[in-house]
Enzyme design. Structure first.
Site, PDB file in Angstrom:
ATOM      1  N   ARG A 167       0.939  -0.923   0.254  1.00 24.31           N
ATOM      2  CA  ARG A 167       0.032  -0.257  -0.206  1.00 24.31           C
ATOM      3  C   ARG A 167       0.618   1.229   0.022  1.00 24.31           C
ATOM      4  NH1 ARG A 167      -5.291   1.208   3.767  1.00 24.31           N
ATOM      5  NH2 ARG A 167      -5.990  -0.419   1.749  1.00 24.31           N
ATOM      6  N   HIS A 188      -7.534   0.850  -6.579  1.00 24.96           N
ATOM      7  CA  HIS A 188      -7.549  -0.125  -5.221  1.00 24.96           C
ATOM      8  C   HIS A 188      -8.163  -1.378  -5.758  1.00 24.96           C
ATOM      9  CE1 HIS A 188      -7.760  -1.541  -1.392  1.00 24.96           C
ATOM     10  NE2 HIS A 188      -8.697  -0.594  -0.778  1.00 24.96           N
ATOM     11  N   GLN A 239     -10.066  -4.135  -3.492  1.00 27.83           N
ATOM     12  CA  GLN A 239     -11.519  -3.553  -3.040  1.00 27.83           C
ATOM     13  C   GLN A 239     -12.453  -4.007  -3.939  1.00 27.83           C
ATOM     14  OE1 GLN A 239     -12.062  -1.978  -0.035  1.00 27.83           O
ATOM     15  NE2 GLN A 239     -14.043  -2.497  -0.786  1.00 27.83           N
ATOM     16  N   ASP A 270     -17.220   6.902  -1.445  1.00 28.90           N
ATOM     17  CA  ASP A 270     -16.150   6.712  -0.691  1.00 28.90           C
ATOM     18  C   ASP A 270     -15.815   8.145   0.120  1.00 28.90           C
ATOM     19  OD1 ASP A 270     -13.704   5.899   0.524  1.00 28.90           O
ATOM     20  OD2 ASP A 270     -12.748   5.980  -1.342  1.00 28.90           O
ATOM     21  N   CYS A 297     -16.290   1.138   0.432  1.00 27.55           N
ATOM     22  CA  CYS A 297     -14.955   0.322   0.911  1.00 27.55           C
ATOM     23  C   CYS A 297     -14.733   0.580   2.356  1.00 27.55           C
ATOM     24  CB  CYS A 297     -14.139   0.992  -0.037  1.00 27.55           C
ATOM     25  SG  CYS A 297     -13.503   2.561   0.140  1.00 27.55           S
ATOM     26  N   ARG A 332     -13.304  -9.185   1.314  1.00 35.59           N
ATOM     27  CA  ARG A 332     -11.803  -8.866   1.062  1.00 35.59           C
ATOM     28  C   ARG A 332     -11.067 -10.125   1.455  1.00 35.59           C
ATOM     29  NH1 ARG A 332     -10.022  -3.748   1.413  1.00 35.59           N
ATOM     30  NH2 ARG A 332      -8.158  -4.413   0.793  1.00 35.59           N
TER      31      ARG A 332
HETATM   32  N1  NVA Z   1     -10.008   6.526  -1.074  1.00 35.95           N
HETATM   33  C1  NVA Z   1      -9.643   6.234   0.281  1.00 35.95           C
HETATM   34  C2  NVA Z   1      -9.983   4.495   0.223  1.00 35.95           C
HETATM   35  C3  NVA Z   1      -9.612   4.000   1.729  1.00 35.95           C
HETATM   36  C4  NVA Z   1      -9.611   2.589   1.784  1.00 35.95           C
HETATM   37  C5  NVA Z   1      -8.290   6.450   0.238  1.00 35.95           C
HETATM   38  O1  NVA Z   1      -7.244   6.395  -0.386  1.00 35.95           O
HETATM   39  O2  NVA Z   1      -7.991   7.027   1.391  1.00 35.95           O
HETATM   40  N1   CP Z   2     -11.180  -0.529   2.436  1.00 40.86           N
HETATM   41  C1   CP Z   2      -9.892  -0.685   2.730  1.00 40.86           C
HETATM   42  O1   CP Z   2      -8.892  -0.796   2.100  1.00 40.86           O
HETATM   43  O2   CP Z   2      -9.847  -0.421   4.276  1.00 40.86           O
HETATM   44  P1   CP Z   2      -8.537  -0.275   5.075  1.00 40.86           P
HETATM   45  O3   CP Z   2      -7.934   1.298   4.684  1.00 40.86           O
HETATM   46  O4   CP Z   2      -8.882  -0.356   6.320  1.00 40.86           O
HETATM   47  O5   CP Z   2      -7.356  -1.149   4.738  1.00 40.86           O
END
Ligand code: NVA
Ligand code: CP
Length: 313
Positions: A104, A131, A134, A220, A260, A288
Site C-alpha cells: 500500500r 484499489h 477492493q 467513498d 469500501c 476482502r
Molecule cells: N479513497 C480512500 C480509500 C481508503 C480505503 C483512500 O485512498 O484513502
Molecule cells: N477499504 C480498505 O481498504 O480499508 P483499509 O484502509 O482499512 O485497509
C-alpha cells in the site's frame, strides 16, 4: 514461468475473474465450515504499508495464515525505507526472502518500480490511483447478492479517487455501466484511471440524476489518504454529494449500497443509508478476506481444479 502481478484491475481478464469468483465461493464455503484449506504452507507474504490500514491488513494477514502461510508486516517508518532506501533495492532484497508481496503506497509509479525489480508476485493493496483488491471484493459481493453484474448500472457519487478509477476499469472488464457524479473540479481523469475508452461510463452534474435507475450506489470518503491538507475545502465542495435516503430512492427498488470503508456518517453517507437495509458494507468488508485468499492462491499456484459451480458474473 513469468511472474504475474496484480497492480490494477485490468491486469486480469474477465475469464480470470470468473475463475477467481468461483474459487472464492469455494474458499468461503470451506472457511465457514471450519474445513482447513492450507495450500500455502511454508509460503511467506510480506506486507509493506506506507499508509494506514485496518481491513487490508487484517484480511491479508488472516487470509495468508488461514492458507497455512506466514506474514511479515513492514511499516515505512520503522524500516530502512523510512530512511530513504530506494524502493528498487527493497524489492530486490525482500523478494529473495518471501514468496509474495502486498504493498500500500502513494503513486502507482512506486508499485510499478517495485514490481519491475521483484522476483515474486506483487499485489496492489491501494495506491493513489487504484484499489483493485477492493473492487474484486465488491464485485464478488454484488454477484453473491444479485447475480451477474453484466449490463447493470453502478452509480458512483463523490470523489473521482482510487476506488472510483477501479470501478471504471472493472466496468470495462465486466461490461457494466458507471454513472459518475463528482463536484466541479473533481472530475474523472480517464488517462489516470487507465481506461480504454469512454463507453462504460457517463458523467452527471447532478448526483440525483446519476443515482436514477441504478442497481448499486457506491461512494467513498471525500478526503483520501494523502489529501488531508484539502479536507476543509473538500467538506464544503462535496456537501451536495452525500448519499442519503432521497438518493437511494432514486435508484432501483432493490439497489444495493456499498462503501469500501472507513466511512464518515453524515459526510459522504447518511447513517440511515449505511446502517439501512440496502447496505451490504459488512459483507463487502468480509469478502476482502475470501477474494484475496483466492487471489494469493492463484498468483502462487495458478489455477487449481475448482470444486463447485462457477457463478455467472
Ligand atoms: N479513497 C480512500 C480509500 C481508503 C480505503 C483512500 O485512498 O484513502
Ligand atoms: N477499504 C480498505 O481498504 O480499508 P483499509 O484502509 O482499512 O485497509
Amino acid at each position: 514461468m513469468e511472474v504475474r502481478h496484480y497492480l490494477q484491475f485490468k491486469d486480469f481478464s474477465r475469464e480470470e475473474y470468473e475463475y477467481l469468483i468461483g474459487r472464492t465461493r469455494w474458499i468461503k464455503d470451506v472457511f465457514k465450515r471450519y474445513v482447513p484449506h492450507q495450500p500455502l504452507r511454508d509460503r511467506t507474504l510480506a506486507m509493506v504499508f506506507e499508509k494506514q490500514s485496518t481491513r487490508t491488513r487484517v484480511s491479508f494477514e488472516a487470509g495468508m495464515r488461514q492458507l497455512g502461510g506466514s506474514v511479515i508486516t513492514l511499516m515505512t517508518h520503522d524500516t530502512q525505507m523510512g530512511r530513504g532506501e530506494p524502493i528498487e533495492d527493497v524489492a530486490r532484497v525482500i523478494t529473495r526472502m518471501v514468496d509474495i508481496v502486498m504493498i500500500r503506497t502513494f503513486e502507482q509509479a512506486i508499485i510499478e518500480k517495485f514490481s519491475a525489480h521483484s522476483r515474486v508476485p506483487v499485489i496492489n493493496g491501494l495506491t493513489n490511483e487504484y484499489h483493485p483488491c477492493q473492487i474484486l471484493g465488491d464485485i464478488y459481493t454484488y454477484v453473491e447478492h444479485r447475480g451477474s453484474i453484466k449490463g447493470k448500472t453502478v452509480a458512483w457519487i463523490g470523489d473521482s479517487n482510487n476506488v472510483c478509477n477501479t470501478w471504471l476499469q472493472a466496468a470495462e472488464v465486466f461490461d457494466f455501466n458507471v454513472h459518475v457524479s463528482t463536484p466541479p473540479g473533481y472530475e474523472i481523469e480517464p488517462e489516470r484511471a487507465g481506461l480504454y475508452g469512454t463507453s462504460h461510463y457517463e458523467e452527471f452534474k447532478d448526483p440525483l440524476q446519476a443515482a436514477r435507475g441504478a442497481d448499486l450506489i457506491t461512494t467513498d470518503v471525500w478526503t483520501s489518504m494523502g489529501d488531508e491538507a484539502q479536507a476543509t475545502k473538500r467538506k464544503r465542495d462535496f456537501e451536495a454529494w452525500r448519499v442519503d435516503r432521497e438518493m437511494m430512492k432514486a435508484a432501483k427498488k432493490d439497489a444495493l449500497f456499498m462503501h469500501c470503508l472507513p466511512a464518515h456518517r453524515g459526510e459522504e453517507v447518511a447513517a440511515s443509508v449505511i446502517d439501512g437495509p440496502q447496505s451490504v458494507v459488512w459483507d463487502e468488508a468480509e469478502n476482502r478476506l475470501h477474494t484475496q485468499k483466492a487471489l494469493m492462491e492463484y498468483l502462487l499456484l495458478g489455477r487449481v481444479k475448482t470444486q463447485g459451480d462457477l457463478w455467472s458474473t
